[in-house]
Scaffold this active site. Sequence first.
Site, PDB file in Angstrom:
ATOM      1  N   GLY B 511     -71.422   8.626 112.453  1.00  0.00           N
ATOM      2  CA  GLY B 511     -70.760   9.346 111.371  1.00  0.00           C
ATOM      3  C   GLY B 511     -69.623  10.199 111.885  1.00  0.00           C
ATOM      4  N   GLU B 743     -70.381  19.290 119.409  1.00  0.00           N
ATOM      5  CA  GLU B 743     -71.253  20.465 119.417  1.00  0.00           C
ATOM      6  C   GLU B 743     -70.553  21.814 119.195  1.00  0.00           C
ATOM      7  OE1 GLU B 743     -72.942  17.251 120.535  1.00  0.00           O
ATOM      8  OE2 GLU B 743     -74.499  18.738 120.618  1.00  0.00           O
TER       9      GLU B 743
END
Lengths: 208, 785
Positions: B511, B743
């Site tokens: 994704g 992240e």
Amino acid sequence: MSKTKKPKDTPSVSRRNFLKAASMAGGAISAAGLIVAPRDRAKAAPRPIPTPLGPGPVEVTLDINGQKHVLRVEPNVTLLEALREHLGMTGTKRICDHGECSACTVLIDGRATCSCMTLALDVQGKKITTIEGLAQGKTLDPLQKAFIDHDAFQCGFCTPGMILSLKATLNKHPHATPEQIKAAVAGNYCRCGALPNILKAGNAVAKG
Amino acid sequence: MYPTGRTSQDAPEKEVKKKRIKAKVGLAERPQVVEIEVPEQELPVWDLDSKLAVVGKRVPRIEGAEKVTGQAKYALDYVSKDLPGLLYGKTLRSPYPHARVEKIDASKARELPGVKAVLLFDKGEGFDPGKILDVMTEDAVSQPKGRVVIFEGEEVAAVAAESESIAEEAIRQIEVKYRRLPHVVDHEEAVKPGAPIVHRGMKDNLRRVDPQVRGDIDQGFKQAEVTIERTLRVPVLLHNSPECHVAVAKWEGPKLTVWASTQGVNGFRDELSKTFRIPPSDVRVITDHMGGGFGSKFGMQAYGAIAAALAKKAGAPVKLGYDRHEENLAAGNRPNATMWIKLGAKKDGTLTALHCRSFGTAGVGWDATVTPMMGIVYKCPNLRLEDTDVCTHAGQGMPFRAPGFPQGSFAIESAMDELAAELKMDPLALRRKNFVDQPLQALDKIYDLGAEKIGWSRRAEMGPETSSAVKRGIGMGTAVWPNYCGPPAHCRVTINSDGSAEAAMAVQDIGTGTRTLMAMVTAEELGLPVEAVKVTMGDTGLELIAPDSGGSVTALSITPAVRAAAAAAKAELFKRVAPALKAKPEDLVFENGKIFAPANPRKSLTWQQATARLGATPVSGRGERLPNVEPYAGIPLWGAQFAEVEVDTETGLVRVLRIVAVHEAGRALNPAMFESQVNGGVMMGVGYALLERRTMDQMEGRVVNPNLEDYKILSSFELPEIETVIVEPITPMNNIGGKGLGEPPTVPTAAAVANAVAQALGVRIYELPLSPDRVLETLEARKEA
Ligand code: FES
Ligand code: FES
């Protein structure tokens, strides 16, 4: 379903079991208006005793994206299951199966509806639009196009539900306000964080 | 530290010839020319002087049309139409956090029409998916004393049946007699002497991680003129990936194919091979599209093992997935933490010592580490970072977007703000004083831009003293994540006679846009439009190894290999057409739509003319991810986020109005996808700050909110305005010039929000989420004090 994870001594009514009980009893559970159409109930005196349906498959005719589909399913089969497992139309997604995420949204007579909370039996004779039916041939719906242009998805799993939720609002309010666009997807779950761009896409279409 | 799936095909180290090349890197406004040593076949770095036509542009995702029309196929979407005879698997799970299975009787389930396989996991303790062949049985209890389950949701049995509802019914028909044993689900209870022990054979529930030590902590605190000391807490979070864990397994003789919702087809394949004792070449794992993982979908796990075992037993393909409830008991979570932190600094703000002791629980699993972030975010000569894992009777933790970092960030950034208050220093000035200065790093610029965009100076007018009951505040936090990208990754690019190209690699797109990045880099290197490139991915059958998608490694582990493959394919094409152009292949270029030798520009072929000459034999090239260039690989991914909040002191409700997120990932490959990544990280971070937490019933040892109704994430009405600012210090670490991004955008968000709330209220809340009850309690406590 959720029941399997609960201790055996805790009675639980799962959504599926509730729907199942309702369907077995024909129209007896009137709040749901499930099997016998309300109109029939009103005019009949004395009321006919509803014939219980199931167990065992019954014939269901669904009008999906302008096409009639006849299938034989258990009376407790949800519209979501009928679409996905029985008709192989898997564009309609399942995230929660409990009415908490709106990923399974389809349009029923134009209204955004959670197909996981709807029995297939109950939507016979109604017009069902799924994500597969939104584009006109190769021409994408303006909303679909706006989703691509605004990068309004990442994994894309919530996308069909998002688009149809917005579609229902835009059908009703073609120039929906940003607040209305927000409200349209307030119940739609997206974990990837696509919402800012989803709102942009919706607002872009509303602005025309 | 990350599951990488780089096991079975790791190439042995070869002797490589090196060359030295130059690159103009860093920020455009302060470029630096560096000389680097790279393997001889390495391409020149796409640096500040490179004119790129596709990379760096807002290219829409190439799978867009598939995703908006419902055609994109996810593992959950494999139904009997695709696989005739498909059976549906379902797992029976322990309803208790700790119990002995005294009796299992599956006879009724077996007799149910439509049930095709029943497996009982009835040997050993706990359920280890890797040992499924050893622990599964068809009979009732085989252990003299019965098996022990150690968390609510642990696998006890599984069935495969003709439909989902038959499988569910069969699960209900399996009779299990449990005898409950004492449990502990709170990590602060589990550390106490006498607490029930989670893992048999251990003397307590603790595992101490080797501390990270730098300098001399005692000296550091002696030098300090100011110290602060605090304890902070963060809750357990649930991933709640939109697509629950699901695998569809199909055996053909000894060969196994699995369609899975996984972040790592290669890692998944290797574990299946080991578990079912078949060679990796007999296993194929496919992930075309997948509905999010966020760290919870590495490896085969229970769902993969059970699906394959049931399929084998039933002799038919089996789809086994978790439902939302199961997902939230057994598919992973972000561990919680209780963090004690002490900071020491000079009067001018220079940090002299940092000490943190943290303990948290990953349930029956390990790794609740939160301190690595503190070791790299600020410069501090003396530190001691100690983590302890505490086992509890709850589902095991899994990596969760930036594992450990958002927790650590909440502790250190809260402490930094309090230290700033003690020092009567501006919190941002304190960060500037202590930031880690590295080559090609843009943190100074990141701070400047963030402060400017949020209007940092407006802080002066905010805070508790304002007359309205609704208080405002602004806070910030620094984002950091180590750079983990690197080899191995192998790609094949093929050029077809119709002029199109295809890039293939066994990497999955979870994704994040991996598919589109592959197409963009191929198009850039070949000089084609993106539409001319097709991507084949997510299939171990391709035998083109790539990393699992996690730890922000994917994009820059794979794209240098994609580029190398495209260059190799183009070289092959040039070889084929060179004779027709009466030129040497190495002299040819493809510019302005023509292939020609600059020495003889009159003689040329268009791309279409050239590829038409390929006829039935397309050309292809292979590319490999070469090692990172040091010392640049050691530079983390940096960023900073600034939050503006509003707190209603009457209702306790916190609203995040705005987040300014300034991030760098080296070269930003696609700004639109960059922003989407940041949006995702920020939304999760705001959820962490305000809403999200797994709640356990301590008495029963069960999860109270394993659904999407009671586990709240941010919805459209709580959504703040998110402004993403991209800073682009080009790195010479690889031939693309980029680093990674997944992240960092979720690392500092909660801390920035908490700091903003603390400014608004003039008092700090030391525990997430910052829920209205906590806000009101904290205000009440201050009043009383
Ligand atoms: S799947 Fe229907 S609302 Fe979630
Ligand atoms: S795009 Fe992944 S859940 Fe919305």
